[in-house]
Enzyme design. Structure first.
Site, PDB file in Angstrom:
ATOM      1  N   ARG A 143       0.821  -1.221   0.000  1.00  0.00           N
ATOM      2  CA  ARG A 143       0.000   0.000   0.000  1.00  0.00           C
ATOM      3  C   ARG A 143       0.853   1.269   0.000  1.00  0.00           C
ATOM      4  O   ARG A 143       0.320   2.359  -0.224  1.00  0.00           O
ATOM      5  CB  ARG A 143      -0.964  -0.014   1.196  1.00  0.00           C
ATOM      6  CG  ARG A 143      -2.136  -0.986   1.018  1.00  0.00           C
ATOM      7  CD  ARG A 143      -3.183  -0.833   2.098  1.00  0.00           C
ATOM      8  NE  ARG A 143      -2.704  -1.290   3.395  1.00  0.00           N
ATOM      9  CZ  ARG A 143      -2.785  -2.548   3.830  1.00  0.00           C
ATOM     10  NH1 ARG A 143      -3.331  -3.471   3.036  1.00  0.00           N
ATOM     11  NH2 ARG A 143      -2.333  -2.885   5.008  1.00  0.00           N
ATOM     12  N   ASP A 193      30.504  -1.047  -3.999  1.00  0.00           N
ATOM     13  CA  ASP A 193      30.427  -0.167  -2.821  1.00  0.00           C
ATOM     14  C   ASP A 193      31.595  -0.492  -1.892  1.00  0.00           C
ATOM     15  O   ASP A 193      31.458  -0.516  -0.668  1.00  0.00           O
ATOM     16  CB  ASP A 193      29.082  -0.336  -2.110  1.00  0.00           C
ATOM     17  CG  ASP A 193      28.767   0.813  -1.154  1.00  0.00           C
ATOM     18  OD1 ASP A 193      29.565   1.772  -1.087  1.00  0.00           O
ATOM     19  OD2 ASP A 193      27.744   0.737  -0.451  1.00  0.00           O
TER      20      ASP A 193
END
Length: 368
Positions: A215, A259
């Site tokens: 949602r 990274d």
């Protein structure tokens, strides 16, 4: 001249690669299936768009660190990279960018090519720092212009929800700078607005961004629903293999980065990451509170990890070489074809590196 299974821009060829003056001038041979022989593999050199350090050195330490970092990563097959900064006070960032501006103009023998800079911060959300030091602030065009005058900045990580950042994304992307969404608490809607404005990728997908909820899809939802490019750390620690496979299905040109930190290529212990002290142990790098702080991943291990979770070797290579080159708009790197730079990595059948070449220069592994 050694015979190899060469991964060309058009598929596998059993044969020989010829190069002159740092460029590929020909690939002689015939199409093949590497499963039908036991020859080594010759792949395009890896391109890492997110490198903080290596060999005990950190980019933020300045000029005295760059040789060590680029030599370290070349040993593991990275032939080109973006030097990646940390969030820091403006004067520290400017000092490092000035030194990188000089370093990017040449390539010392035995070093990977530094293509430019990935500015990871300071234009990020202070509520989603991850391992970034707490010097985040809103981007102002005057500050960005100062940085651009010091070094070739190719990528900027930015949080789109900060007031004024959507407009800045539009301005800078129109000038050819790749704007990436990361270290962000932004909503799905803010992520889509940033993409519409010109943002083109996501920094270490899944990590340091608002997660997917059915949602509230968040920045991650915007990436999975709309992105063409995104970077991901495939050390199998930052992102679960199942989540990697979900991203591979959703994002066509997902590319991989390390990274990497100063701890890359080094034994367990304490190292610098910008102004932070980090600890390498158990295959990872963490702050004192346990937060993941970059990685010790190398690109050859990234390749093996992708193959381990089920990618064909050719696709794994593409996500370490061609797609990062495509993201930067580089047609002469990340693939082996006449006219491209002679950047390549030779691997044995267990995918261990046996030789590396950068711009036609063969790395001397005995003295690397």
């Amino acid at each position: 001249m050694l015979e190899d299974n060469i991964l060309t821009a058009h598929g596998w060829v059993r044969g020989y690669l010829r190069h002159e003056n740092g460029k590929v001038v020909g690939i002689e041979g015939s199409p093949c299936n590497p499963a039908d022989n036991d020859l080594p593999y010759l792949l395009p050199g890896f391109i890492d768009l997110h490198v903080h350090g290596g060999g005990g050195k950190d980019i933020m330490q300045g000029a005295q660190a760059f040789d060590t970092i680029t030599r370290t990563h070349l040993r593991f097959g990275t032939t080109a990279l973006l030097a990646t900064t940390m969030t820091a006070p403006n004067h520290d960032i400017s000092r490092v960018l000035g030194a990188l501006g000089d370093f990017c103009q040449t390539r010392p023998s035995g070093c990977a090519r530094v293509l430019g800079v990935h500015l990871e911060g300071p234009f990020i959300n202070p509520g989603k720092l991850g391992a970034q030091p707490n010097f985040a602030h809103t981007a102002l065009m005057a500050e960005v212009e100062d940085y651009l005058n010091l070094a070739p900045i190719k990528v900027i990580t930015i949080a789109p929800e900060i007031a004024g950042h959507i407009e800045l994304i539009g301005t800078l992307s129109a000038r050819g700078i790749r704007m990436q969404l990361g270290h962000t608490l932004g909503s799905y809607e803010e992520g889509v607005a940033a993409l519409d404005a010109g943002a083109s990728s996501f920094t270490h997908l899944y990590n340091a961004m608002s997660p997917l909820h059915h949602r509230e899809p968040g920045i991650l939802g915007a990436a999975l629903a709309h992105a063409r490019f995104a970077e991901l750390i495939p050390d199998l620690l930052h992102v679960h293999p199942g989540a990697i496979r979900a991203a591979l299905r959703a994002i066509p040109c997902l590319y991989c980065v390390t990274d990497s930190t100063a701890a890359t290529g080094m034994p367990d212990g304490e190292y610098q990451l910008g102004s932070h002290t980090v600890t390498k142990c158990l295959g990872g790098v963490r702050l004192a509170d346990g937060t993941l702080a970059g990685s010790t991943l190398t690109m050859d291990q990234a390749l093996r990890n992708l193959v381990k979770i089920g990618l064909p070797l050719a696709e794994a290579s593409q996500r370490l070489s061609q797609f990062p080159a495509d993201y930067l708009g580089l047609e002469d790197r990340g693939r082996l074809q006449p006219g491209s730079w002679a950047d390549c990595v030779r691997l044995d059948r267990s995918l261990n590196i046996t030789a590396v070449m950068v711009e036609g220069e063969a790395l001397d592994f005995q003295n690397a």
